[in-house]
Design a protein around this motif. Structure first.
Motif, PDB file in Angstrom:
ATOM      1  N   THR A  46      58.475  25.360  51.900  1.00 49.62           N
ATOM      2  CA  THR A  46      57.092  25.425  51.413  1.00 49.62           C
ATOM      3  C   THR A  46      56.339  26.591  52.052  1.00 49.62           C
ATOM      4  OG1 THR A  46      57.098  23.025  51.198  1.00 49.62           O
ATOM      5  CG2 THR A  46      54.940  24.095  51.153  1.00 49.62           C
ATOM      6  N   VAL A  47      56.567  26.733  53.377  1.00 48.01           N
ATOM      7  CA  VAL A  47      55.885  27.819  54.099  1.00 48.01           C
ATOM      8  C   VAL A  47      56.334  29.176  53.566  1.00 48.01           C
ATOM      9  CG1 VAL A  47      55.718  28.986  56.337  1.00 48.01           C
ATOM     10  CG2 VAL A  47      55.497  26.502  56.203  1.00 48.01           C
ATOM     11  N   ILE A  48      57.656  29.330  53.414  1.00 48.68           N
ATOM     12  CA  ILE A  48      58.189  30.624  52.926  1.00 48.68           C
ATOM     13  C   ILE A  48      57.696  30.899  51.509  1.00 48.68           C
ATOM     14  CG2 ILE A  48      60.318  31.816  52.249  1.00 48.68           C
ATOM     15  CD1 ILE A  48      61.645  30.332  54.673  1.00 48.68           C
ATOM     16  N   ALA A  49      57.726  29.859  50.676  1.00 42.48           N
ATOM     17  CA  ALA A  49      57.265  30.035  49.291  1.00 42.48           C
ATOM     18  C   ALA A  49      55.784  30.434  49.264  1.00 42.48           C
ATOM     19  CB  ALA A  49      57.486  28.764  48.494  1.00 42.48           C
ATOM     20  N   SER A  50      55.007  29.802  50.148  1.00 39.83           N
ATOM     21  CA  SER A  50      53.572  30.134  50.205  1.00 39.83           C
ATOM     22  C   SER A  50      53.373  31.574  50.651  1.00 39.83           C
ATOM     23  CB  SER A  50      52.847  29.207  51.190  1.00 39.83           C
ATOM     24  OG  SER A  50      52.980  27.899  50.787  1.00 39.83           O
ATOM     25  N   ALA A  51      54.140  31.944  51.698  1.00 42.30           N
ATOM     26  CA  ALA A  51      54.014  33.313  52.228  1.00 42.30           C
ATOM     27  C   ALA A  51      54.408  34.332  51.160  1.00 42.30           C
ATOM     28  CB  ALA A  51      54.894  33.474  53.462  1.00 42.30           C
ATOM     29  N   LEU A  52      55.519  34.010  50.474  1.00 45.18           N
ATOM     30  CA  LEU A  52      55.997  34.912  49.424  1.00 45.18           C
ATOM     31  C   LEU A  52      54.961  35.031  48.305  1.00 45.18           C
ATOM     32  CD1 LEU A  52      58.625  36.504  49.044  1.00 45.18           C
ATOM     33  CD2 LEU A  52      59.444  34.655  47.578  1.00 45.18           C
ATOM     34  N   GLY A  53      54.430  33.879  47.912  1.00 42.21           N
ATOM     35  CA  GLY A  53      53.408  33.872  46.861  1.00 42.21           C
ATOM     36  C   GLY A  53      52.184  34.672  47.277  1.00 42.21           C
ATOM     37  N   PHE A  54      51.798  34.489  48.535  1.00 44.80           N
ATOM     38  CA  PHE A  54      50.643  35.213  49.063  1.00 44.80           C
ATOM     39  C   PHE A  54      50.902  36.724  49.044  1.00 44.80           C
ATOM     40  CE2 PHE A  54      48.125  36.903  52.626  1.00 44.80           C
ATOM     41  CZ  PHE A  54      46.873  36.469  52.244  1.00 44.80           C
ATOM     42  N   PHE A  55      52.139  37.076  49.483  1.00 45.88           N
ATOM     43  CA  PHE A  55      52.509  38.493  49.531  1.00 45.88           C
ATOM     44  C   PHE A  55      52.521  39.109  48.125  1.00 45.88           C
ATOM     45  CE2 PHE A  55      55.868  41.713  49.208  1.00 45.88           C
ATOM     46  CZ  PHE A  55      55.376  42.654  50.090  1.00 45.88           C
ATOM     47  N   ILE A  56      53.138  38.381  47.194  1.00 52.97           N
ATOM     48  CA  ILE A  56      53.224  38.905  45.810  1.00 52.97           C
ATOM     49  C   ILE A  56      51.823  39.054  45.205  1.00 52.97           C
ATOM     50  CG2 ILE A  56      53.979  38.324  43.456  1.00 52.97           C
ATOM     51  CD1 ILE A  56      56.516  37.100  44.782  1.00 52.97           C
ATOM     52  N   ALA A  57      50.990  38.043  45.437  1.00 56.95           N
ATOM     53  CA  ALA A  57      49.625  38.106  44.886  1.00 56.95           C
ATOM     54  C   ALA A  57      48.854  39.290  45.489  1.00 56.95           C
ATOM     55  CB  ALA A  57      48.893  36.808  45.167  1.00 56.95           C
ATOM     56  N   GLY A  58      49.017  39.443  46.808  1.00 54.25           N
ATOM     57  CA  GLY A  58      48.325  40.553  47.489  1.00 54.25           C
ATOM     58  C   GLY A  58      48.823  41.902  46.996  1.00 54.25           C
ATOM     59  N   PHE A  59      50.155  42.001  46.887  1.00 52.13           N
ATOM     60  CA  PHE A  59      50.748  43.259  46.418  1.00 52.13           C
ATOM     61  C   PHE A  59      50.305  43.553  44.976  1.00 52.13           C
ATOM     62  CE2 PHE A  59      54.111  45.619  44.284  1.00 52.13           C
ATOM     63  CZ  PHE A  59      54.222  46.714  45.130  1.00 52.13           C
ATOM     64  N   GLY A  60      50.338  42.498  44.156  1.00 51.84           N
ATOM     65  CA  GLY A  60      49.943  42.656  42.759  1.00 51.84           C
ATOM     66  C   GLY A  60      48.493  43.111  42.639  1.00 51.84           C
ATOM     67  N   LYS A  61      47.635  42.508  43.460  1.00 51.43           N
ATOM     68  CA  LYS A  61      46.210  42.881  43.407  1.00 51.43           C
ATOM     69  C   LYS A  61      46.025  44.336  43.837  1.00 51.43           C
ATOM     70  CE  LYS A  61      41.604  41.526  45.038  1.00 51.43           C
ATOM     71  NZ  LYS A  61      41.216  42.916  45.257  1.00 51.43           N
ATOM     72  N   ALA A  62      46.735  44.696  44.951  1.00 50.47           N
ATOM     73  CA  ALA A  62      46.625  46.078  45.450  1.00 50.47           C
ATOM     74  C   ALA A  62      47.114  47.068  44.403  1.00 50.47           C
ATOM     75  CB  ALA A  62      47.425  46.228  46.741  1.00 50.47           C
ATOM     76  N   TRP A  63      48.236  46.719  43.742  1.00 54.90           N
ATOM     77  CA  TRP A  63      48.809  47.594  42.728  1.00 54.90           C
ATOM     78  C   TRP A  63      47.837  47.728  41.542  1.00 54.90           C
ATOM     79  CZ3 TRP A  63      50.323  46.809  37.582  1.00 54.90           C
ATOM     80  CH2 TRP A  63      51.110  47.820  37.023  1.00 54.90           C
ATOM     81  N   PHE A  64      47.296  46.594  41.132  1.00 57.35           N
ATOM     82  CA  PHE A  64      46.377  46.599  40.002  1.00 57.35           C
ATOM     83  C   PHE A  64      45.105  47.398  40.337  1.00 57.35           C
ATOM     84  CE2 PHE A  64      43.291  44.673  37.062  1.00 57.35           C
ATOM     85  CZ  PHE A  64      43.984  44.841  35.875  1.00 57.35           C
ATOM     86  N   ASP A  65      44.577  47.166  41.560  1.00 52.66           N
ATOM     87  CA  ASP A  65      43.378  47.899  41.989  1.00 52.66           C
ATOM     88  C   ASP A  65      43.627  49.413  42.007  1.00 52.66           C
ATOM     89  OD1 ASP A  65      41.984  45.602  42.239  1.00 52.66           O
ATOM     90  OD2 ASP A  65      42.115  45.472  44.434  1.00 52.66           O
ATOM     91  N   ALA A  66      44.835  49.771  42.497  1.00 52.53           N
ATOM     92  CA  ALA A  66      45.177  51.204  42.560  1.00 52.53           C
ATOM     93  C   ALA A  66      45.222  51.805  41.158  1.00 52.53           C
ATOM     94  CB  ALA A  66      46.517  51.389  43.260  1.00 52.53           C
ATOM     95  N   LYS A  67      45.799  51.034  40.229  1.00 55.23           N
ATOM     96  CA  LYS A  67      45.894  51.526  38.850  1.00 55.23           C
ATOM     97  C   LYS A  67      44.508  51.638  38.208  1.00 55.23           C
ATOM     98  CE  LYS A  67      50.218  52.261  38.491  1.00 55.23           C
ATOM     99  NZ  LYS A  67      50.674  53.649  38.320  1.00 55.23           N
ATOM    100  N   ILE A  68      43.663  50.659  38.483  1.00 56.53           N
ATOM    101  CA  ILE A  68      42.299  50.701  37.939  1.00 56.53           C
ATOM    102  C   ILE A  68      41.560  51.923  38.498  1.00 56.53           C
ATOM    103  CG2 ILE A  68      40.031  49.547  37.987  1.00 56.53           C
ATOM    104  CD1 ILE A  68      41.874  48.128  36.120  1.00 56.53           C
TER     105      ILE A  68
END
Lengths: 162, 114
Positions: free
Chosen positions: A11-33
């Motif tokens: 659960t912890v790893i899945a949460s961390a991974l989810g957090f990382f992916i969401a953060g990365f996705g947001k950063a990527w999207f923000d950069a593209k915007i």
């Protein structure tokens, strides 16, 4: 307490991974915007520059055609020709992916170019032609209007595409 | 193989004006030096416009429209002279040249009618 440690870790790893992916996705999207916004700002700046140069060209053409051939002709001819070409090159940068808009830009720039540089432009024997001024001002306004209109019609470029 | 003439290197860095009295880079001199000989000898030439600060209509009209006034047919001009430009914004000069040839032909035809 902690009787099911593997499930807890999972659960912890899945949460961390989810957090990382969401953060990365947001950063990527923000950069593209941000990149897309920069492109749009660049297009706006290019249109503003075109409009300013068009006004400069019309003013230079007024000086040129209000007097007979004189020692300042070469200076004015060079500045006029170079500036018109610069307008043309900037238009390519703005409308390179929109064939119709670029064609329309070329059409109005060529009309302004013709109004200013046809006939005795460049002749050492030329006479003053103040009557040209109405046509030159009219064509320069058409350039300004067309650039603004075509710019408004241009689709935003998202993620490197139109 | 077609000869390539780069205007800014082979003719003048600042092409402008119609007649020799207008300066060295004038359209008449360019036409007589490069275009007319190629047409008379039926030799293919490529005219490269790139590198110049720009081309006044008066120069292009005299150089290319002047060929029609000298008696060369638009078909022969298009057959033996290829004009190229890759510089951003220079594509419109290709359209200008085509227009000058077409308009000169129309004016020439109108004169013959009258």
């Amino acid at each position: 307490m902690f009787t099911d440690i593997p499930a807890f870790l999972e659960t912890v790893i899945a949460s961390a991974l989810g957090f990382f992916i969401a953060g990365f996705g947001k950063a990527w999207f923000d950069a593209k915007i941000k990149q897309a916004n920069n492109l749009e700002d660049g297009r706006d700046a290019d249109v503003d520059e075109i409009i300013q140069i068009t006004k400069d060209v019309a003013a230079l053409a007024e000086t040129y055609w209000f007097s007979v051939a004189n020692d300042d002709d070469l200076n004015l001819q060079s500045r006029i020709t170079t500036k018109i070409n610069h307008i043309s090159a900037l238009s390519v940068g703005i409308f390179e992916n929109d064939e119709d808009a670029l064609s329309e830009a070329y059409r109005v720039i060529s009309a302004l170019d013709t109004a200013i540089t046809h006939g005795d432009f460049g002749s050492k024997l030329r006479q003053a032609e103040p009557r040209r001024l109405t046509e030159i001002l009219s064509k320069s306004m058409v350039v300004e209007r067309t650039m603004r209109t075509q710019r408004r019609k241009l689709s935003p470029r998202w993620f490197g595409m139109i | 193989m077609a000869q390539t003439i780069k205007i800014v290197e082979d003719f003048h860095p600042y092409p402008a004006g119609r007649y020799p009295a207008d300066g060295e880079g004038n359209g008449t001199s360019f036409r007589e030096k490069f275009l007319v000989p190629a047409l008379k000898e039926k030799r293919e030439v490529i005219i490269d416009l790139d590198g110049a600060p720009g081309y006044p209509v008066s120069f292009l009209e005299e150089a290319f429209g002047g060929l029609v006034r000298e008696g060369f047919s638009p078909e022969a001009i298009r057959q033996w002279i290829e004009v190229v430009a890759k510089q951003p914004g220079f594509e419109r000069y290709l359209r200008h040249i085509e227009e000058h040839i077409t308009v000169a032909e129309q004016q020439s035809s109108a004169k013959h009618v009258h």
